[in-house]
Design a protein around this motif. Structure first.
Motif, mmCIF file in Angstrom:
data_model
loop_
_atom_site.group_PDB
_atom_site.id
_atom_site.type_symbol
_atom_site.label_atom_id
_atom_site.label_comp_id
_atom_site.label_asym_id
_atom_site.label_seq_id
_atom_site.Cartn_x
_atom_site.Cartn_y
_atom_site.Cartn_z
ATOM 1 N N THR A 143 -45.285 -32.507 -9.129
ATOM 2 C CA THR A 143 -44.254 -31.698 -9.797
ATOM 3 C C THR A 143 -44.292 -30.299 -9.210
ATOM 4 N N GLY A 144 -43.513 -30.080 -8.152
ATOM 5 C CA GLY A 144 -43.504 -28.793 -7.480
ATOM 6 C C GLY A 144 -44.794 -28.551 -6.704
ATOM 7 N N ASP A 145 -45.078 -27.280 -6.442
ATOM 8 C CA ASP A 145 -46.284 -26.910 -5.718
ATOM 9 C C ASP A 145 -47.519 -26.947 -6.613
ATOM 10 N N GLU A 146 -47.320 -26.719 -7.896
ATOM 11 C CA GLU A 146 -48.405 -26.813 -8.873
ATOM 12 C C GLU A 146 -47.796 -26.912 -10.261
ATOM 13 N N ALA A 147 -48.493 -27.591 -11.152
ATOM 14 C CA ALA A 147 -47.984 -27.749 -12.518
ATOM 15 C C ALA A 147 -49.140 -28.014 -13.465
ATOM 16 N N THR A 148 -48.974 -27.578 -14.699
ATOM 17 C CA THR A 148 -49.959 -27.796 -15.758
ATOM 18 C C THR A 148 -49.243 -28.292 -17.005
ATOM 19 N N ALA A 149 -49.783 -29.330 -17.605
ATOM 20 C CA ALA A 149 -49.235 -29.880 -18.846
ATOM 21 C C ALA A 149 -50.191 -29.567 -19.987
ATOM 22 N N VAL A 150 -49.656 -29.012 -21.060
ATOM 23 C CA VAL A 150 -50.475 -28.636 -22.226
ATOM 24 C C VAL A 150 -49.885 -29.288 -23.470
ATOM 25 N N ARG A 151 -50.749 -29.857 -24.304
ATOM 26 C CA ARG A 151 -50.305 -30.432 -25.574
ATOM 27 C C ARG A 151 -51.166 -29.895 -26.706
ATOM 28 N N TYR A 152 -50.557 -29.801 -27.880
ATOM 29 C CA TYR A 152 -51.316 -29.380 -29.055
ATOM 30 C C TYR A 152 -50.508 -29.697 -30.305
ATOM 31 N N ASP A 153 -51.142 -29.576 -31.468
ATOM 32 C CA ASP A 153 -50.493 -29.797 -32.758
ATOM 33 C C ASP A 153 -50.308 -28.463 -33.471
ATOM 34 N N LEU A 154 -49.200 -28.345 -34.176
ATOM 35 C CA LEU A 154 -48.965 -27.197 -35.045
ATOM 36 C C LEU A 154 -48.583 -27.724 -36.425
ATOM 37 N N LYS A 155 -49.365 -27.381 -37.412
ATOM 38 C CA LYS A 155 -49.097 -27.863 -38.766
ATOM 39 C C LYS A 155 -48.254 -26.847 -39.524
ATOM 40 N N LYS A 156 -47.096 -27.294 -40.001
ATOM 41 C CA LYS A 156 -46.182 -26.480 -40.787
ATOM 42 C C LYS A 156 -45.952 -27.168 -42.122
ATOM 43 N N LYS A 157 -45.302 -26.462 -43.043
ATOM 44 C CA LYS A 157 -45.058 -27.045 -44.352
ATOM 45 C C LYS A 157 -44.147 -28.261 -44.274
ATOM 46 N N GLU A 158 -43.282 -28.326 -43.224
ATOM 47 C CA GLU A 158 -42.380 -29.469 -43.075
ATOM 48 C C GLU A 158 -43.070 -30.688 -42.482
ATOM 49 N N GLY A 159 -44.201 -30.469 -41.833
ATOM 50 C CA GLY A 159 -44.926 -31.577 -41.200
ATOM 51 C C GLY A 159 -45.724 -31.100 -40.007
ATOM 52 N N THR A 160 -46.314 -32.059 -39.278
ATOM 53 C CA THR A 160 -47.090 -31.739 -38.081
ATOM 54 C C THR A 160 -46.201 -31.863 -36.849
ATOM 55 N N PHE A 161 -46.087 -30.775 -36.117
ATOM 56 C CA PHE A 161 -45.290 -30.760 -34.900
ATOM 57 C C PHE A 161 -46.178 -31.038 -33.703
ATOM 58 N N LYS A 162 -45.759 -31.988 -32.886
ATOM 59 C CA LYS A 162 -46.465 -32.328 -31.659
ATOM 60 C C LYS A 162 -45.790 -31.576 -30.513
ATOM 61 N N GLN A 163 -46.494 -30.593 -29.975
ATOM 62 C CA GLN A 163 -45.916 -29.736 -28.936
ATOM 63 C C GLN A 163 -46.426 -30.137 -27.557
ATOM 64 N N GLN A 164 -45.479 -30.248 -26.606
ATOM 65 C CA GLN A 164 -45.805 -30.517 -25.212
ATOM 66 C C GLN A 164 -45.155 -29.420 -24.366
ATOM 67 N N THR A 165 -45.925 -28.795 -23.498
ATOM 68 C CA THR A 165 -45.386 -27.770 -22.606
ATOM 69 C C THR A 165 -45.834 -28.058 -21.182
#
Length: 251
Positions: A143-165
């Motif tokens: 993916t291009g010359d360089e790339a980094t994939a990061v994932r994490y969870d964020l807990k909110k009152k509406e639910g748990t959001f699964k974030q991918q960047t």
């Protein structure tokens, strides 16, 4: 009279030396820097195929283009998807692609160097996200010359959001793709592995769109000022904002 003539002769000699030095200084070459590889950016809302958008944000009607005073240097687009109007068990998805292009600058350096610096900063900011849980980061090949994939969870009152960047650099352009999902109103939390697989696929498409927009053997023009590092490529909408939109039934 002889003394006066001698002084006059010395003074003339000094003026000649000053002029020669001035002429030598003005003849010095101006500093140069290698031109940046890419001169433009693709239209942000068109970097992903219809099939990819349907897979990642199935309920999104269209993309929302971000504001920019120079779309050839910075651009972004986001898509929001919410089924069942946010009630009776709903799946929410939010996708954002940001593009930032750096020109070569005689003072700051080549465009790819400036993009590299911004890329490293961007990855660092993602990894330092406040309140992130179960954070994992990995290098992403192909993916291009360089790339980094990061994932994490964020807990909110509406639910748990699964974030991918995914942050990627191709030559003098940095692509940042944010993708998050959540199960709202009692629906199940989406699988993080599946979300990350989709995010990686989309990031590769976005990088390829940058390359195609500049054509084969693309070369930049004359050096100019690079975009300021203060202008972030991160999305203007956060998972918390997305949750609020979900709760109000907006898509």
């Amino acid at each position: 009279m002889l003394v006066a003539a001698g002084c006059s002769s010395d003074s003339g000699s000094d003026d000649g030396g000053d002029k020669a030095a001035s002429a030598s200084a003005s003849a010095s070459p101006s500093p140069t820097v290698q031109a940046a590889a890419y001169r433009t950016l693709p239209e942000a809302c068109g970097v992903l195929t219809k099939k990819t958008l349907k897979d990642l944000a199935p309920k999104a009607k269209s993309g929302k283009q971000g504001s920019s005073d120079d779309v050839a240097s910075r651009a972004s687009c986001s898509w929001s998807s919410l089924d069942n109007n946010g009630v009776k068990g709903s799946q929410f998805r939010w996708l954002n692609v940001s593009l930032l292009r750096f020109e070569s600058d005689t003072t700051r350096g080549p465009g790819d160097k400036l993009a590299k610096e911004y890329y490293d900063k961007q990855v660092g900011e993602v990894r330092a996200t406040p309140d992130a849980k179960s954070l994992r980061a990995e290098a992403l090949a192909g993916t291009g010359d360089e790339a980094t994939a990061v994932r994490y969870d964020l807990k909110k009152k509406e639910g748990t959001f699964k974030q991918q960047t995914v942050v990627a650099r191709v030559e003098n352009v940095v692509v940042t793709l944010d993708y998050n999902g959540a199960g709202l109103a009692g629906d199940k939390t989406p699988d993080a592995d599946a979300l990350m697989a989709d995010a990686k696929k989309a990031a590769k498409e976005a990088v390829l769109s940058v390359t195609k927009a500049n054509g084969p053997g693309a070369a930049a023009g004359s050096p100019s000022s690079a975009p300021s590092g203060k202008a972030s490529g991160r999305p203007s909408v956060t998972p918390s904002d997305a949750a609020s939109a979900s709760a109000s039934g907006k898509s």
